[in-house]
Design a protein around this motif. Structure first.
Motif, PDB file in Angstrom:
ATOM      1  N   GLU A 104       0.956  -1.316  -0.042  1.00 32.82           N
ATOM      2  CA  GLU A 104       0.017   0.145  -0.002  1.00 32.82           C
ATOM      3  C   GLU A 104       0.990   1.221  -0.079  1.00 32.82           C
ATOM      4  O   GLU A 104       0.521   2.431  -0.791  1.00 32.82           O
ATOM      5  CB  GLU A 104      -0.907   0.230   1.259  1.00 32.82           C
ATOM      6  CG  GLU A 104      -1.768   1.168   1.030  1.00 32.82           C
ATOM      7  CD  GLU A 104      -2.554   1.276   2.597  1.00 32.82           C
ATOM      8  OE1 GLU A 104      -3.317   2.592   2.721  1.00 32.82           O
ATOM      9  OE2 GLU A 104      -2.796   0.340   3.407  1.00 32.82           O
ATOM     10  N   ALA A 105       2.041   1.271   0.993  1.00 35.94           N
ATOM     11  CA  ALA A 105       2.839   2.482   0.853  1.00 35.94           C
ATOM     12  C   ALA A 105       3.516   2.570  -0.347  1.00 35.94           C
ATOM     13  O   ALA A 105       3.784   3.593  -0.774  1.00 35.94           O
ATOM     14  CB  ALA A 105       3.848   2.193   1.915  1.00 35.94           C
ATOM     15  N   LEU A 106       3.948   1.603  -1.229  1.00 36.37           N
ATOM     16  CA  LEU A 106       4.463   1.653  -2.451  1.00 36.37           C
ATOM     17  C   LEU A 106       3.717   2.462  -3.397  1.00 36.37           C
ATOM     18  O   LEU A 106       4.196   3.266  -4.026  1.00 36.37           O
ATOM     19  CB  LEU A 106       4.988   0.260  -2.882  1.00 36.37           C
ATOM     20  CG  LEU A 106       5.799   0.452  -4.259  1.00 36.37           C
ATOM     21  CD1 LEU A 106       6.995   1.195  -4.575  1.00 36.37           C
ATOM     22  CD2 LEU A 106       6.283  -1.259  -4.682  1.00 36.37           C
ATOM     23  N   LYS A 107       2.308   1.898  -3.526  1.00 40.88           N
ATOM     24  CA  LYS A 107       1.274   2.654  -4.360  1.00 40.88           C
ATOM     25  C   LYS A 107       1.296   3.864  -4.076  1.00 40.88           C
ATOM     26  O   LYS A 107       1.188   4.843  -4.907  1.00 40.88           O
ATOM     27  CB  LYS A 107      -0.209   1.857  -4.185  1.00 40.88           C
ATOM     28  CG  LYS A 107       0.219   0.326  -4.807  1.00 40.88           C
ATOM     29  CD  LYS A 107      -1.302  -0.237  -4.622  1.00 40.88           C
ATOM     30  CE  LYS A 107      -1.146  -1.703  -5.129  1.00 40.88           C
ATOM     31  NZ  LYS A 107      -2.388  -2.378  -4.947  1.00 40.88           N
ATOM     32  N   VAL A 127       7.783   5.051   3.686  1.00 35.13           N
ATOM     33  CA  VAL A 127       6.943   4.157   4.551  1.00 35.13           C
ATOM     34  C   VAL A 127       6.744   4.650   5.869  1.00 35.13           C
ATOM     35  O   VAL A 127       5.866   4.364   6.432  1.00 35.13           O
ATOM     36  CB  VAL A 127       7.281   2.727   4.216  1.00 35.13           C
ATOM     37  CG1 VAL A 127       6.697   1.630   5.152  1.00 35.13           C
ATOM     38  CG2 VAL A 127       7.607   2.227   2.855  1.00 35.13           C
ATOM     39  N   GLU A 128       7.802   4.800   6.523  1.00 34.92           N
ATOM     40  CA  GLU A 128       7.776   5.203   7.970  1.00 34.92           C
ATOM     41  C   GLU A 128       6.859   6.502   8.162  1.00 34.92           C
ATOM     42  O   GLU A 128       6.013   6.262   8.870  1.00 34.92           O
ATOM     43  CB  GLU A 128       9.268   5.398   8.453  1.00 34.92           C
ATOM     44  CG  GLU A 128       9.209   5.956   9.913  1.00 34.92           C
ATOM     45  CD  GLU A 128      10.568   5.928  10.645  1.00 34.92           C
ATOM     46  OE1 GLU A 128      10.645   6.457  11.607  1.00 34.92           O
ATOM     47  OE2 GLU A 128      11.585   5.752   9.917  1.00 34.92           O
ATOM     48  N   ARG A 129       7.165   7.303   7.244  1.00 41.00           N
ATOM     49  CA  ARG A 129       6.167   8.592   7.532  1.00 41.00           C
ATOM     50  C   ARG A 129       4.881   8.338   7.115  1.00 41.00           C
ATOM     51  O   ARG A 129       3.820   8.886   7.576  1.00 41.00           O
ATOM     52  CB  ARG A 129       6.923   9.845   6.502  1.00 41.00           C
ATOM     53  CG  ARG A 129       8.367  10.228   6.992  1.00 41.00           C
ATOM     54  CD  ARG A 129       8.350  11.441   6.050  1.00 41.00           C
ATOM     55  NE  ARG A 129       8.517  11.341   4.680  1.00 41.00           N
ATOM     56  CZ  ARG A 129       9.380  11.178   3.823  1.00 41.00           C
ATOM     57  NH1 ARG A 129      10.665  10.863   4.490  1.00 41.00           N
ATOM     58  NH2 ARG A 129       9.176  10.978   2.581  1.00 41.00           N
ATOM     59  N   PHE A 130       4.575   7.391   6.048  1.00 38.35           N
ATOM     60  CA  PHE A 130       3.294   7.086   5.736  1.00 38.35           C
ATOM     61  C   PHE A 130       2.409   6.255   6.575  1.00 38.35           C
ATOM     62  O   PHE A 130       1.575   6.672   7.102  1.00 38.35           O
ATOM     63  CB  PHE A 130       3.385   6.227   4.404  1.00 38.35           C
ATOM     64  CG  PHE A 130       1.797   5.906   4.024  1.00 38.35           C
ATOM     65  CD1 PHE A 130       1.322   6.737   3.140  1.00 38.35           C
ATOM     66  CD2 PHE A 130       1.775   4.495   3.904  1.00 38.35           C
ATOM     67  CE1 PHE A 130      -0.027   6.470   2.535  1.00 38.35           C
ATOM     68  CE2 PHE A 130       0.509   4.232   3.361  1.00 38.35           C
ATOM     69  CZ  PHE A 130      -0.473   5.074   2.935  1.00 38.35           C
ATOM     70  N   GLY A 131       3.311   5.417   7.574  1.00 43.17           N
ATOM     71  CA  GLY A 131       2.737   4.926   8.613  1.00 43.17           C
ATOM     72  C   GLY A 131       2.416   5.907   9.722  1.00 43.17           C
ATOM     73  O   GLY A 131       1.244   5.736  10.342  1.00 43.17           O
ATOM     74  N   LYS A 132       3.075   6.801  10.117  1.00 41.60           N
ATOM     75  CA  LYS A 132       2.991   7.762  11.099  1.00 41.60           C
ATOM     76  C   LYS A 132       1.751   8.879  10.680  1.00 41.60           C
ATOM     77  O   LYS A 132       1.727   9.712  11.687  1.00 41.60           O
ATOM     78  CB  LYS A 132       4.239   8.019  11.415  1.00 41.60           C
ATOM     79  CG  LYS A 132       5.066   6.764  12.412  1.00 41.60           C
ATOM     80  CD  LYS A 132       6.505   7.642  12.701  1.00 41.60           C
ATOM     81  CE  LYS A 132       7.254   6.716  13.355  1.00 41.60           C
ATOM     82  NZ  LYS A 132       8.692   7.043  13.576  1.00 41.60           N
ATOM     83  N   ARG A 133       1.563   8.853   9.734  1.00 39.06           N
ATOM     84  CA  ARG A 133       0.446   9.975   9.452  1.00 39.06           C
ATOM     85  C   ARG A 133      -0.670  10.105  10.527  1.00 39.06           C
ATOM     86  O   ARG A 133      -1.250   9.137  10.614  1.00 39.06           O
ATOM     87  CB  ARG A 133       0.021   9.821   7.742  1.00 39.06           C
ATOM     88  CG  ARG A 133       1.228  10.464   6.793  1.00 39.06           C
ATOM     89  CD  ARG A 133       0.639  10.347   5.545  1.00 39.06           C
ATOM     90  NE  ARG A 133       1.669  10.733   4.585  1.00 39.06           N
ATOM     91  CZ  ARG A 133       1.400  10.583   3.103  1.00 39.06           C
ATOM     92  NH1 ARG A 133       0.241  10.086   2.652  1.00 39.06           N
ATOM     93  NH2 ARG A 133       2.252  10.917   2.203  1.00 39.06           N
ATOM     94  N   ARG A 134      -0.860  11.309  10.693  1.00 44.58           N
ATOM     95  CA  ARG A 134      -2.156  11.436  11.428  1.00 44.58           C
ATOM     96  C   ARG A 134      -3.419  11.368  10.454  1.00 44.58           C
ATOM     97  O   ARG A 134      -3.605  12.488   9.902  1.00 44.58           O
ATOM     98  CB  ARG A 134      -1.910  12.568  12.626  1.00 44.58           C
ATOM     99  CG  ARG A 134      -1.033  12.525  13.344  1.00 44.58           C
ATOM    100  CD  ARG A 134      -0.750  11.338  14.376  1.00 44.58           C
ATOM    101  NE  ARG A 134      -1.760  11.584  15.208  1.00 44.58           N
ATOM    102  CZ  ARG A 134      -1.795  10.670  16.365  1.00 44.58           C
ATOM    103  NH1 ARG A 134      -0.595   9.907  16.654  1.00 44.58           N
ATOM    104  NH2 ARG A 134      -2.747  10.690  17.206  1.00 44.58           N
ATOM    105  N   ILE A 135      -4.299  10.608  10.920  1.00 47.07           N
ATOM    106  CA  ILE A 135      -5.654  10.698  10.082  1.00 47.07           C
ATOM    107  C   ILE A 135      -6.867  11.085  11.066  1.00 47.07           C
ATOM    108  O   ILE A 135      -7.191  10.847  12.164  1.00 47.07           O
ATOM    109  CB  ILE A 135      -6.137   9.447   9.551  1.00 47.07           C
ATOM    110  CG1 ILE A 135      -4.844   8.644   8.841  1.00 47.07           C
ATOM    111  CG2 ILE A 135      -7.300   9.361   9.045  1.00 47.07           C
ATOM    112  CD1 ILE A 135      -4.489   9.416   7.664  1.00 47.07           C
ATOM    113  N   PRO A 136      -7.429  12.345  10.828  1.00 45.80           N
ATOM    114  CA  PRO A 136      -8.644  13.030  11.385  1.00 45.80           C
ATOM    115  C   PRO A 136      -9.558  12.191  11.615  1.00 45.80           C
ATOM    116  O   PRO A 136     -10.150  11.430  10.718  1.00 45.80           O
ATOM    117  CB  PRO A 136      -8.723  14.204  10.792  1.00 45.80           C
ATOM    118  CG  PRO A 136      -8.357  13.870   9.147  1.00 45.80           C
ATOM    119  CD  PRO A 136      -7.216  13.014   9.226  1.00 45.80           C
ATOM    120  N   LEU A 137     -10.189  12.009  12.713  1.00 45.79           N
ATOM    121  CA  LEU A 137     -11.249  11.148  13.413  1.00 45.79           C
ATOM    122  C   LEU A 137     -12.369  12.272  13.856  1.00 45.79           C
ATOM    123  O   LEU A 137     -11.982  13.283  14.230  1.00 45.79           O
ATOM    124  CB  LEU A 137     -10.857  10.081  14.243  1.00 45.79           C
ATOM    125  CG  LEU A 137      -9.770   9.096  13.595  1.00 45.79           C
ATOM    126  CD1 LEU A 137      -9.703   8.216  14.777  1.00 45.79           C
ATOM    127  CD2 LEU A 137     -10.366   8.227  12.706  1.00 45.79           C
TER     128      LEU A 137
END
Length: 394
Positions: A125-128, A155-165
């Protein structure tokens, strides 16, 4: 209109000079990576309301560019192998507590294997996302050491992204993905198979899943408990062998040769360490293999060939699913009118398609409902076997 951050060209040149000085990558490789990082910095500075309102867009751009550069150089200096280990360890630590549903008990080794499965999908998913955000072609894959370092940092930054809820909350993207992954796992894949496979622990306070696997496994090994032990004799031995052959074939048809090999060795009551040696697997891999075997064993015994297994255990429909009169009465009360109707149709020997037509359901719905009835019958039968006058070591 929002103010544009420091000149992309200035940021690009800063990044290019540092990459050329700190790596042994080719000129073109350094230019490509520097260009992508500079474009990302410019996009973030342009779209970030916080940076736009800070009054120091140039300083923010410089700091952001340095941060991206240092992340990339960190993975570059580690190299391909250690870099992958570092990334995997970082992300595993984040998702460890989220990867298994809290109501399911799981061994450490089983959870580690689940994390490995989850991260494989997350890396794709991160590669896409990396291709999409850097406007690279769909076929792009990192080839050089510098490109791989750039991707791992992303990939590390992508995983740590904050998603608003909702309610002004937020969560890291990788945690949301891990929670979804865990919810999609069948319960059987998260249950430790050690006791069921070894057949040496009490089942009195286990779920019906543990009890049913324990019972089938014991009977296959010729150690069945008194309540459901098949009678001695040629017919029983023939049925037992038939069940074993059918289960092995079932596993092979589903490309589970390793489960079939594990099952055959377990029937010989070999010690765990010897099985690991023969199969050439580690204890962690064996733990995961046990769980996969349990998942398929339950499907075989309760769905695929339930008639054969229940006949062999003297728990078929002609014997009221192996239930005592009081248990059979309780079973009928608990399944309700719809369940009783399905039970009568099964007792009449109708096919699943005929039953589905009679009930106005699909075959899949009939199979699912019947599975649930067998669950309940097995639970009632073994609840008595293990908790009312039976030995707790059965």
């Amino acid at each position: 209109m929002r103010e544009i951050c420091q000149s992309v060209e200035t940021i690009f040149q800063l990044l290019l000079d540092e990459l050329k000085k700190s790596t042994r990558a080719s000129e073109q490789n350094c230019q490509d990576v520097a260009g992508r990082l500079a474009a990302e910095v410019n996009r973030i500075c342009t779209e970030s309301q916080r940076i736009q309102a800070s009054g120091d867009i140039e300083g923010s751009a410089q700091s952001l560019a340095q941060h991206r550069l240092q992340q990339c150089l960190h993975y570059y200096n580690l190299g391909s192998g250690p870099g992958r280990v570092e990334l995997h360890s970082t992300l595993s630590a984040i998702v460890y507590r989220y990867i298994t549903p809290p109501q399911v008990q799981s061994s450490y080794q089983a959870r580690v294997e689940l994390i490995k499965d989850f991260l494989q999908g997350f890396y794709l998913e991160a590669l896409k996302a990396f291709r999409r955000e850097t406007q690279l072609p769909p076929t792009y894959s990192p080839r050089s050491r510098l490109e791989l370092a750039e991707y791992m940092a992303f990939v590390e930054r992508f995983g740590k992204r904050r998603i608003p809820l909702p309610r002004n909350r937020s969560q890291q993207l990788i945690i949301l993905r891990a929670q979804t992954f865990s919810q999609q796992q069948p319960k059987e894949t998260s249950v430790d198979m050690e006791q069921a496979a070894d057949g040496g622990a009490s089942d009195s306070d286990q779920t019906w899943n543990d009890t049913s696997v324990h019972s089938v496994r014991e009977a296959m090994a010729g150690q069945g408990s008194a309540a459901i032990r098949p009678p001695l004799g040629d017919e029983s031995e023939s049925l037992r062998q038939n069940v074993i052959d059918e289960l092995v074939a079932y596993l092979k048809e589903r490309n589970q040769q390793d489960c079939a090999d594990y099952f055959v060795l377990r029937l010989q009551d070999l010690p765990t360490n010897e099985i690991e040696s023969l199969l050439g697997i580690t204890p962690r891999q064996r733990d995961y293999l046990q769980q996969r075997f349990k998942y398929h064993l339950l499907r075989f015994a309760m769905s695929h060939r339930w008639e054969l297994v229940h006949q062999w255990l003297e728990a078929d429909l002609d014997r009221n699913l192996g239930l005592l009169p009081s248990q059979w009465q309780a079973f009928g009360e608990q399944i309700g009118p719809e369940g009783q109707r399905l039970l009568k149709l099964k007792q009449q020997g109708l096919s699943e398609s005929a039953i589905a037509q009679t009930l106005g359901s699909t075959v899949a719905q009939v199979q699912k409902r019947w599975f649930k009835l067998l669950e309940l019958a097995w639970e009632l039968r073994n609840r008595s076997d293990s908790g009312e006058g039976a030995s707790s070591d059965e």
